[in-house]
Design an enzyme around this catalytic site. Sequence first.
Site, mmCIF file in Angstrom:
data_model
loop_
_atom_site.group_PDB
_atom_site.id
_atom_site.type_symbol
_atom_site.label_atom_id
_atom_site.label_comp_id
_atom_site.label_asym_id
_atom_site.label_seq_id
_atom_site.Cartn_x
_atom_site.Cartn_y
_atom_site.Cartn_z
ATOM 1 N N ASP A 56 0.613 -1.288 -0.018
ATOM 2 C CA ASP A 56 -0.049 -0.111 0.148
ATOM 3 C C ASP A 56 0.877 1.114 -0.008
ATOM 4 O O ASP A 56 0.653 2.360 -0.548
ATOM 5 C CB ASP A 56 -0.717 0.120 1.137
ATOM 6 C CG ASP A 56 -2.066 -1.073 1.204
ATOM 7 O OD1 ASP A 56 -2.178 -1.648 0.310
ATOM 8 O OD2 ASP A 56 -2.852 -1.218 2.072
ATOM 9 N N LYS A 112 -28.788 -18.155 -18.207
ATOM 10 C CA LYS A 112 -28.843 -17.305 -19.611
ATOM 11 C C LYS A 112 -28.783 -18.129 -20.805
ATOM 12 O O LYS A 112 -27.882 -19.004 -20.568
ATOM 13 C CB LYS A 112 -27.987 -16.041 -19.487
ATOM 14 C CG LYS A 112 -27.949 -15.032 -18.459
ATOM 15 C CD LYS A 112 -26.981 -14.242 -18.309
ATOM 16 C CE LYS A 112 -27.262 -13.311 -17.234
ATOM 17 N NZ LYS A 112 -26.227 -12.278 -16.962
ATOM 18 N N LYS A 151 -34.259 -18.360 -7.855
ATOM 19 C CA LYS A 151 -33.793 -17.757 -6.524
ATOM 20 C C LYS A 151 -33.747 -18.798 -5.298
ATOM 21 O O LYS A 151 -34.294 -19.944 -5.610
ATOM 22 C CB LYS A 151 -34.922 -16.630 -6.082
ATOM 23 C CG LYS A 151 -34.994 -15.596 -7.385
ATOM 24 C CD LYS A 151 -34.390 -14.319 -6.787
ATOM 25 C CE LYS A 151 -35.549 -13.568 -5.764
ATOM 26 N NZ LYS A 151 -35.204 -12.308 -5.737
ATOM 27 N N ARG A 183 -30.066 1.942 -13.041
ATOM 28 C CA ARG A 183 -30.922 1.345 -13.838
ATOM 29 C C ARG A 183 -32.378 2.046 -14.033
ATOM 30 O O ARG A 183 -32.981 2.137 -14.930
ATOM 31 C CB ARG A 183 -31.346 -0.302 -13.152
ATOM 32 C CG ARG A 183 -32.227 -0.892 -13.999
ATOM 33 C CD ARG A 183 -32.457 -2.372 -13.444
ATOM 34 N NE ARG A 183 -33.754 -2.797 -14.219
ATOM 35 C CZ ARG A 183 -35.028 -2.970 -13.762
ATOM 36 N NH1 ARG A 183 -35.056 -2.440 -12.520
ATOM 37 N NH2 ARG A 183 -35.912 -3.623 -14.434
ATOM 38 N N CYS A 186 -23.810 -19.929 34.926
ATOM 39 C CA CYS A 186 -24.355 -20.874 36.241
ATOM 40 C C CYS A 186 -23.064 -21.430 36.580
ATOM 41 O O CYS A 186 -22.339 -22.303 36.044
ATOM 42 C CB CYS A 186 -25.504 -21.616 35.701
ATOM 43 S SG CYS A 186 -25.877 -22.935 36.833
ATOM 44 N N TYR A 191 2.363 1.966 -3.263
ATOM 45 C CA TYR A 191 1.248 2.483 -4.072
ATOM 46 C C TYR A 191 1.089 3.962 -3.808
ATOM 47 O O TYR A 191 0.952 4.891 -4.592
ATOM 48 C CB TYR A 191 -0.157 1.781 -3.881
ATOM 49 C CG TYR A 191 -1.391 2.138 -4.790
ATOM 50 C CD1 TYR A 191 -1.689 1.468 -5.869
ATOM 51 C CD2 TYR A 191 -2.051 3.188 -4.072
ATOM 52 C CE1 TYR A 191 -2.630 1.858 -6.699
ATOM 53 C CE2 TYR A 191 -2.955 3.639 -5.023
ATOM 54 C CZ TYR A 191 -3.538 2.904 -6.298
ATOM 55 O OH TYR A 191 -4.505 3.186 -6.961
ATOM 56 N N ASP A 192 1.077 4.395 -2.464
ATOM 57 C CA ASP A 192 0.583 5.700 -2.070
ATOM 58 C C ASP A 192 1.816 6.630 -2.468
ATOM 59 O O ASP A 192 1.383 7.785 -3.040
ATOM 60 C CB ASP A 192 0.625 5.805 -0.836
ATOM 61 C CG ASP A 192 -0.504 5.122 -0.070
ATOM 62 O OD1 ASP A 192 -1.631 4.811 -1.022
ATOM 63 O OD2 ASP A 192 -0.807 4.942 1.222
ATOM 64 N N GLU A 196 -24.982 -18.223 -13.912
ATOM 65 C CA GLU A 196 -24.134 -17.138 -13.003
ATOM 66 C C GLU A 196 -24.720 -16.839 -11.591
ATOM 67 O O GLU A 196 -25.974 -17.439 -11.456
ATOM 68 C CB GLU A 196 -24.163 -15.713 -13.674
ATOM 69 C CG GLU A 196 -23.439 -15.711 -14.842
ATOM 70 C CD GLU A 196 -23.608 -14.399 -15.731
ATOM 71 O OE1 GLU A 196 -24.412 -13.375 -15.130
ATOM 72 O OE2 GLU A 196 -23.485 -14.365 -16.898
ATOM 73 N N LYS A 213 -26.731 -14.802 -8.652
ATOM 74 C CA LYS A 213 -27.490 -13.577 -8.713
ATOM 75 C C LYS A 213 -26.857 -12.669 -7.610
ATOM 76 O O LYS A 213 -27.331 -13.025 -6.518
ATOM 77 C CB LYS A 213 -28.862 -14.123 -8.698
ATOM 78 C CG LYS A 213 -29.746 -12.644 -9.087
ATOM 79 C CD LYS A 213 -31.055 -13.346 -9.449
ATOM 80 C CE LYS A 213 -32.158 -11.743 -9.670
ATOM 81 N NZ LYS A 213 -31.975 -10.699 -8.635
HETATM 82 S S1 IVH Z 1 -28.689 -10.041 -16.217
HETATM 83 C C1 IVH Z 1 -32.145 -9.341 -18.745
HETATM 84 N N1 IVH Z 1 -27.119 -11.199 -14.412
HETATM 85 O O1 IVH Z 1 -30.995 -9.036 -11.343
HETATM 86 C C2 IVH Z 1 -30.986 -9.421 -17.936
HETATM 87 N N2 IVH Z 1 -28.706 -9.705 -13.576
HETATM 88 O O2 IVH Z 1 -34.107 -8.819 -12.032
HETATM 89 C C3 IVH Z 1 -31.048 -8.788 -16.509
HETATM 90 N N3 IVH Z 1 -28.560 -9.242 -11.185
HETATM 91 O O3 IVH Z 1 -31.483 -5.670 -12.331
HETATM 92 C C4 IVH Z 1 -29.632 -8.582 -16.192
HETATM 93 N N4 IVH Z 1 -26.950 -10.520 -10.734
HETATM 94 O O4 IVH Z 1 -29.520 -6.320 -10.703
HETATM 95 C C5 IVH Z 1 -28.015 -10.507 -14.557
HETATM 96 N N5 IVH Z 1 -25.507 -12.261 -12.919
HETATM 97 C C6 IVH Z 1 -26.660 -11.398 -13.239
HETATM 98 C C7 IVH Z 1 -27.209 -10.898 -11.867
HETATM 99 C C8 IVH Z 1 -28.086 -10.190 -12.311
HETATM 100 C C9 IVH Z 1 -27.733 -9.944 -10.249
HETATM 101 C C10 IVH Z 1 -29.781 -8.493 -11.044
HETATM 102 C C11 IVH Z 1 -29.718 -6.931 -11.535
HETATM 103 C C12 IVH Z 1 -31.042 -7.116 -12.465
HETATM 104 C C13 IVH Z 1 -31.835 -7.872 -11.932
HETATM 105 C C14 IVH Z 1 -32.630 -8.609 -12.817
#
Ligand code: IVH
Length: 673
Positions: A38, A294, A318, A141, A430, A41-42, A118, A120
């Site tokens: 660090d 996806k 979820k 968003r 106790c 870097y500084d 991926e 979430k």
């Molecule tokens: S893809 C249409 N990938 O989930 C594709 N979203 O309900 C939408 N999110 O607003 C985004 N992890 O905030 C995507 N690996 C991920 C994600 C992700 C979290 C959230 C994101 C988005 C919401 C969609």
Amino acid sequence: MPAKSPNPVILKRLEALRTQLRDHDYRYYVLAQPRISDQQYDTLMRELIELEKTYPEFIAPDSPSQRVGGEPTKEFPTVTHAVPMLSLSNTYNEEEVRSFDERVHSLLGKEPVRYVCELKFDGVAISLLYYNGVFVRGATRGDGTQGDEITQNLKTIRSIPLRLRGEKKGFDEIEVRGEVLMDREDFRKMNEERELAGEKTFVNPRNSSAGTLKLQDPKIVATRPLKFFSYYLRTEDAPLSSHYENLKILREFGFPISEHARLCKTLGEVIDYWKEWEERREDLPYDIDGIVVKVDSLRQQERLGAISKSPRWAIAFKFAARQATTVLKDITLQVGRVGTMTPVAELEPVFVGGSTVSRATLHNEDYIKELDIRIGDTVTVEKGGDVIPKVSGVIKEKRKPGAKPFSMPGTCPECGSKIFRSADEAHYYCENSECPAQIRARIGHFAHRGAMDIEGLGEAIVDQLVELGFIQNYADLYELHKQKKKLVDLDRWGEKSATNLLEAIEESKKKPFSRVLFAVGIRHVGSGVAQLIVNNIGSMEKFIATPQAELERIQGVGPRIAESVHRFFNDKHNLKLVKRLQDAGLQMEEKKKRVIIQSPFTGKTVVLTGTLSSMSRDEAKEKIERLGGKVTSTVSSNTDYVIVGVDAGSKLDKAKKLGVKTLDETAFSKMLK
Ligand code: IVH
């Protein structure tokens, strides 16, 4: 002032400093593999800032010094997203994911489909625009069509590159989307500091990230530990064909992407991914609330299109919620093996994190007072990383007039003895070692996996055996075989279960001395301290005879532990129990040569993470300790090595971040030899 002419030496130095700093930022914030300290870097950063101060005409917006340059704004300008930021439709079970897969296949005909799975991220979605490789605009968003322009705030996030890495490959304009979030540990520390400063604390990392991005002053944003993960790339400047490939491009550009993204060929693989992360989510340093599935081919994505606000090519799968609200019916006290009294919330049963919870910990009296939790309140219940549910807050608006504050009783509810609290601890105790609750808990601890590891001797069986008078202490376990006949005839028992239990008890006699020392349940003597004592003293006989002052001098022991040990062996009852264990044939000394002259682990602090294939975690720990090393559970700058097994989690990330040396299993085995 006379105008300065562009000095090529200065320009060169400026560019060199910027390139170096960019590279170090990338190594630190994206790869978590810093190359310099660090301080170093500084020094570089200071030189850059000084030069830019002298030659302000050369300041570039993508200079690493410009992350915190912005002035406070009154209002964020609104921006329109070139392509709407869609949301995902949610599913919660396999059935729904199966229908998603069927729909995808029926819309695409007979084409094979690959999915990218991926994590979430439970954060805040943002969009970033780059022109000619330079970050020019960042936005929230918003409603999906329009969001707030928060470029200055986003510039402060070090894992967001201000300039793309590598060859730009002719990309004039790209848009990157992803999630801003905060690690749980960073969040906890930040909240702790806020509390000390008398500021309001945040409820969870997501709220805190969202709140931070809305701040009007980028200087404050810069002090908050925000991180970024990218998961979307859009450009008109080059043909893109696969989402998975896009993630790789994003990584080459210098964006952090989740290393856990996985290409799946079948629905079965998708479901396995979900199951895996449902279990492993606590290993991550940040919160996730599910996975995202996806369709990989961008051509197929386009064919599938979107309905209303969600694409047909992706879905969120979820996890069950980990937090829920319910009513606190009562507060009872649980007495632990050394008499520690833990207040327990008796709850209106509620489904949280995959199971029904009717009891949760309230930690201690101070915690209840701090949160002002009262009996009758509506409370939030959370399943944390350790899976023990806890009451995490109160919904004060729902408080009814009769809600009753809690106060600690003066006596133990199990045995009626007086209870006390020592000055430096939050817990009450106790003091009666014959307290029936303590007896049960002590036997439970003795039999526990980390101690004597007696299979089949769980809490319910211990309770039953104690209640029916079969055992009163852990030494009685080794005489249980004398009552086998009676055991077999017990309700819900039988020849097989009785034999199994007795065999497991017999088997436990082989456990090493350090385990025995831990199992007997001396307050403050955990498995690590037990091992230290074994390394230094070697046998039970010598241990009992060691004066308190001498114990204190063992590194890692100290007065508190020494006093507790002294107290334990001053009790005739305890001495008798230990003698009986010895007579039963338990290991009371460390037979192997204790003193290792020098090993690669001597004096080193080691953390284990992930699963090792050749030994269990406990075995690895024992080996390291036998070689003079210390095993701890959290990675810090004091850690010397992190041993990395399969499916290592957040500890590995932390090690990389801190630059702690990591060893894979092969390297570890070599060092053990
Ligand atoms: S893809 C249409 N990938 O989930 C594709 N979203 O309900 C939408 N999110 O607003 C985004 N992890 O905030 C995507 N690996 C991920 C994600 C992700 C979290 C959230 C994101 C988005 C919401 C969609």
